[in-house]
Structure formats: structure tokens, C-alpha cells
Design an enzyme around this catalytic site. Structure first.
Site, PDB file in Angstrom:
ATOM      1  N   SER A   3      39.563  35.136  54.797  1.00 25.94           N
ATOM      2  CA  SER A   3      38.493  34.655  53.925  1.00 25.94           C
ATOM      3  C   SER A   3      37.499  33.845  54.750  1.00 25.94           C
ATOM      4  O   SER A   3      37.807  33.379  55.859  1.00 25.94           O
ATOM      5  CB  SER A   3      39.076  33.792  52.814  1.00 25.94           C
ATOM      6  N   HIS A  28      32.822  41.193  56.934  1.00 25.65           N
ATOM      7  CA  HIS A  28      31.797  40.489  56.161  1.00 25.65           C
ATOM      8  C   HIS A  28      31.071  39.571  57.133  1.00 25.65           C
ATOM      9  O   HIS A  28      31.690  38.995  58.037  1.00 25.65           O
ATOM     10  CB  HIS A  28      32.466  39.697  55.035  1.00 25.65           C
ATOM     11  N   GLU A 116      27.095  39.943  44.253  1.00 20.42           N
ATOM     12  CA  GLU A 116      28.249  39.323  43.597  1.00 20.42           C
ATOM     13  C   GLU A 116      27.817  38.366  42.494  1.00 20.42           C
ATOM     14  O   GLU A 116      28.441  38.289  41.440  1.00 20.42           O
ATOM     15  CB  GLU A 116      29.082  38.578  44.629  1.00 20.42           C
ATOM     16  N   GLU A 148      31.372  47.931  21.259  1.00 19.99           N
ATOM     17  CA  GLU A 148      29.957  48.205  21.506  1.00 19.99           C
ATOM     18  C   GLU A 148      29.425  47.490  22.748  1.00 19.99           C
ATOM     19  O   GLU A 148      28.360  47.839  23.261  1.00 19.99           O
ATOM     20  CB  GLU A 148      29.131  47.782  20.282  1.00 19.99           C
ATOM     21  N   GLU A 152      32.792  50.890  25.451  1.00 17.47           N
ATOM     22  CA  GLU A 152      31.944  52.078  25.605  1.00 17.47           C
ATOM     23  C   GLU A 152      31.270  52.099  26.969  1.00 17.47           C
ATOM     24  O   GLU A 152      31.125  53.156  27.590  1.00 17.47           O
ATOM     25  CB  GLU A 152      30.886  52.131  24.499  1.00 17.47           C
TER      26      GLU A 152
END
Length: 248
Positions: A3, A28, A116, A148, A152
Site C-alpha cells: 500500500s 501505482h 476513485e 430502480e 437494474e
């Protein structure tokens, strides 16, 4: 693969074990890009490269096992050997990347952190939460508001966008949905774009990096984080989500 905070903690130890012609590989660019904050000062007599998968570690592994792979960006910070780019492409191929596009350490970080905070995580939670609350406040049941808003989208529409594109979806949805989406998408963009611009500026000027490091360095961070995550977990929206996932 450490990290960003762990890279800072372990950098002095790691640096002592680097030798001429070694290759230092990042997934990264945070530590190198914000080196004035992280103090990760990479040597000049080694190759310093990055191959950054465009997805989380779990997705990289799952796609690799399924023989599909995941897109990556790659960058060369220091090319001491003259072969740094080839090393990037070899590593990209090694983890199963179907598409590797070249960038810089800084641009990878700026786009990644902005993403992000915006459409990948931050904005989407705010978007889901806002619509769910509007529907509930206007008398819709939890299951209807959830379906909704989230179900979906994730189960039906987002996979179609992934596979075919937004233009395809607009061409193949109902005329009612099509007209409404075309009329409202510009209004949403006009409201959201200034917020994302502010976010990008905060990423580039280092304020977001400072905030992340300050938070992650706090001895009370884990307890504070647990409280923040519990607040989201306790939202009715995500309690309903757990029930609906069991009913799929």
C-alpha cells in the site's frame, strides 16, 4: 504492491537493498509522484517502472484465471538499462493484460485518484444514495427504490454498456428512456463536471495525497474507518441490497 502508506514505512529498508541495474516495479505511481511528501527518492542507476492494472487485485486475479486479462497502463520513470519499456510490456503480458497503454507515473496517479473519488467509488455511492433517498422520501417502497436505483443498473444496464457502449444502449432502449436520458444527461454533466474539476485540482496540487497520508498515519485511523464504513453499511439502501442479492 505494498500500500502507499506501507511503501513509505518500508522505503529506507528497501532502498538499502537496491543495487545497480536492478528493476523497481510499481503497480501505482503514488509514492514516486508525491515524493516530496512520501520521501520515496528512487536511485538513478536502476530501472523504475510501473504497470498499473485498471481494476482491483481480485479482478486481476479472476480475469487471469478465466483467461481474459485486464487492461493496464504502464510508465517508465527511469530507464537505466535502456530496456525499461520492454520490461513493462513483459510484466503486462505476464499478468494477462489484453491492452497496455503508455502513460506517466504522474498521469496515472492523477487519473486514478480522480476516478476513485468520482465515477468509480465516491460519486457512484453519492449517486445511488441520492436517488434512493428521493424515491423513499416520495413514498416508494425500499425494494422498489433499490431495484430502480441499483439492481437494474448493475445487473441489466451496466453490463450492456460494458459490452456494447452507451451509444448502443441509447439506440436499443425504449423511446421513453431514450428521450429522458438524452434530455437529462447534459443537466447532470453540467452539475457534476465542476465538482470533478475541483477533485482533479486537489489531486494534482497534492492536497488529496496529504489528506490520505495524514489519515492513514493516524493511530486511530482503523477505528475511525470502521465507524465510517459502518455508517454506509447501516444505510437502508445497502441493507436492502443484501436481501435482494439473496433473492437473485
Amino acid at each position: 504492491l505494498l500500500s502507499d502508506s506501507a511503501q513509505m514505512t518500508n522505503w529506507k529498508m528497501l532502498k538499502k537493498n537496491l543495487h545497480e541495474n536492478d528493476t523497481l516495479y510499481f503497480s501505482h505511481g503514488f509514492g514516486v509522484t508525491y515524493n516530496d511528501i512520501t520521501e520515496i527518492d528512487t536511485p538513478h542507476n536502476i530501472d523504475v517502472i510501473m504497470v498499473a492494472p485498471k481494476g482491483c487485485g481480485m479482478s486481476v486475479r479472476d480475469e487471469f484465471v478465466n483467461g481474459k486479462g485486464i487492461n493496464v497502463s504502464f510508465a517508465v520513470h527511469t530507464d537505466y538499462s535502456g530496456e525499461a519499456k520492454d520490461k513493462c510490456l513483459a510484466l503486462a503480458f505476464l499478468i494477462g493484460a489484453n491492452n497496455a497503454f503508455e502513460t506517466t507515473f504522474a498521469k496515472e496517479v492523477y487519473s486514478d485518484l480522480t476516478g476513485e473519488r468520482s465515477v468509480l467509488l465516491g460519486l457512484i455511492q453519492g449517486d445511488f444514495s441520492a436517488q434512493y433517498k428521493v424515491l423513499r422520501e416520495n413514498g416508494h417502497s425500499p425494494s422498489e427504490a433499490y431495484n430502480e436505483t441499483v439492481e437494474e443498473a448493475l445487473i441489466s444496464l451496466y453490463p450492456l454498456i460494458r459490452d456494447n457502449g452507451m451509444d448502443w444502449l441509447y439506440n436499443n432502449c425504449s423511446t421513453t428512456a431514450q428521450r429522458g436520458a438524452l434530455d437529462w444527461c447534459v443537466r447532470f454533466e453540467n452539475v457534476i463536471k465542476p465538482v470533478i474539476e475541483d477533485c482533479y485540482k486537489e489531486v494534482v496540487n497534492g492536497n488529496e495525497a496529504l489528506r490520505v497520508i495524514d489519515k492513514n498515519s493516524s493511530s486511530t485511523y482503523m477505528s475511525e474507518l470502521a465507524a465510517e464504513l459502518k455508517e454506509i453499511d447501516d444505510q437502508e439502501l445497502w441493507k436492502i441490497a443484501k436481501i435482494m442479492r439473496e433473492l437473485r
